[in-house]
Design a protein around this motif. Structure first.
Motif, short mmCIF file in Angstrom:
data_model
loop_
_atom_site.label_atom_id
_atom_site.label_comp_id
_atom_site.label_asym_id
_atom_site.label_seq_id
_atom_site.Cartn_x
_atom_site.Cartn_y
_atom_site.Cartn_z
N TYR A 79 20.62 34.85 62.14
CA TYR A 79 19.65 34.57 62.93
C TYR A 79 19.62 33.24 63.27
CZ TYR A 79 17.89 39.22 61.30
OH TYR A 79 17.93 40.54 60.89
N GLU B 32 25.03 28.36 71.05
CA GLU B 32 23.65 28.83 71.26
C GLU B 32 22.74 27.71 71.21
OE1 GLU B 32 22.10 31.84 71.97
OE2 GLU B 32 23.94 32.46 72.27
N ARG C 253 17.03 34.90 68.48
CA ARG C 253 18.50 35.43 68.37
C ARG C 253 18.69 35.92 67.25
NH1 ARG C 253 17.37 34.30 72.73
NH2 ARG C 253 18.61 32.85 74.22
N GLN C 254 19.12 37.29 67.39
CA GLN C 254 19.82 37.92 66.07
C GLN C 254 21.25 38.23 66.69
OE1 GLN C 254 18.93 42.20 65.81
NE2 GLN C 254 17.98 41.93 63.59
N GLN D 173 20.40 26.21 74.34
CA GLN D 173 18.91 25.96 74.07
C GLN D 173 18.51 24.62 73.94
OE1 GLN D 173 16.44 28.26 74.07
NE2 GLN D 173 17.96 30.03 73.88
#
Ligand SMILES: [Fe+2]
Length: 243
Positions: free
Chosen positions: A15, A41, A4-5, A45
């Motif tokens: 990042y 995030e 991910r950015q 994940q």
């Protein structure tokens, strides 16, 4: 691997990537106030953040690195150059060090110039191949531009060091490697930065005007084009090294 950015404040790019199989991840250059985004995030994940790395002691925005590391229980990492200057304990990284993140390997490349402690991170996904797939360049190399030498009074010396870092280290990476910078256009960290947040080593070698210059011309051009210092620069650096 997942990747991910995050395009965030002050035209900064952060990042977050890692290995879903082994449920581990690293956060790079998080900005203060964005900690929730990384935590969320990581939850999505289903990974644990093991390392939070700042590519250098930032002078144009407040880092969220320490705050995030504290919240997620990961190691807060800086280049070993910060030892002595930084007034708190951190995990010090050295040139050539490899950090295992499940099937992902992050290799530290010391690239002094933008700051004396600047590092780039070459990332390999062992599921795809044995060589790096992309490099995070922090503010050392930007898309279409080069990071400003950030230490007032030593601009010329640092610009020379940056030239050596670029030509001896970064540009010796294979042309197909993707390059993910620390900023896009609108940042005070460099002059003439592209708005595109990714490039390749090969494309930059061919089209980044700063990379075709001899050392002397590079030092002249880089020190001539230094954008105005961010107003809170000294305060920001002080906050990043304070106990
Ligand atoms: Fe910077």
């Amino acid at each position: 691997m997942f990747f991910r950015q995050l395009a965030t404040k002050e035209a900064t790019l952060s990042y977050f990537f890692g290995c879903a199989t082994y449920q581990v991840a690293v956060a790079i250059d998080p900005v203060l106030g964005d900690e929730d985004w990384f935590i969320e995030e990581a939850r999505k994940q289903n990974v644990k953040i093991t390392h939070v790395i700042d590519t250098h002691i930032h002078a144009d925005h407040y880092s969220g690195g320490r705050a995030l590391a504290k919240r997620c229980g990961g190691l807060y990492c800086l280049h070993e150059n910060g030892v002595g200057r930084v007034k708190f304990d951190f995990e010090s990284l050295r040139d050539g060090q490899r950090i295992d993140v499940g099937n992902v390997v992050v290799e530290v490349i010391h690239t002094p110039g933008h700051t004396p402690d600047s590092i780039c991170l070459a990332v390999t996904d062992r599921r795809r191949g044995d060589a790096p797939w992309f490099v995070l360049t922090g503010d050392s190399m930007l898309v279409g531009a080069i990071g400003r030498p950030d230490l007032a009074g030593r601009e010329r010396e640092l610009a020379g060091e940056l030239y050596d870092s670029l030509h001896r280290r970064i540009l010796t990476l294979p042309a197909e490697i993707e390059l993910y910078p620390g900023h896009t256009s609108g940042s005070a960290c460099g002059a003439g930065i592209s708005g595109k947040p990714v490039s390749t080593i090969g494309f930059e070698k061919r089209w980044n005007p700063m990379l075709s210059m001899e050392r002397g011309a590079f030092v002249e051009a880089l020190t001539k084009s230094i954008p105005p210092r961010p107003t809170e620069m000294d305060k920001m650096v002080a906050a990043h090294i304070a106990a």
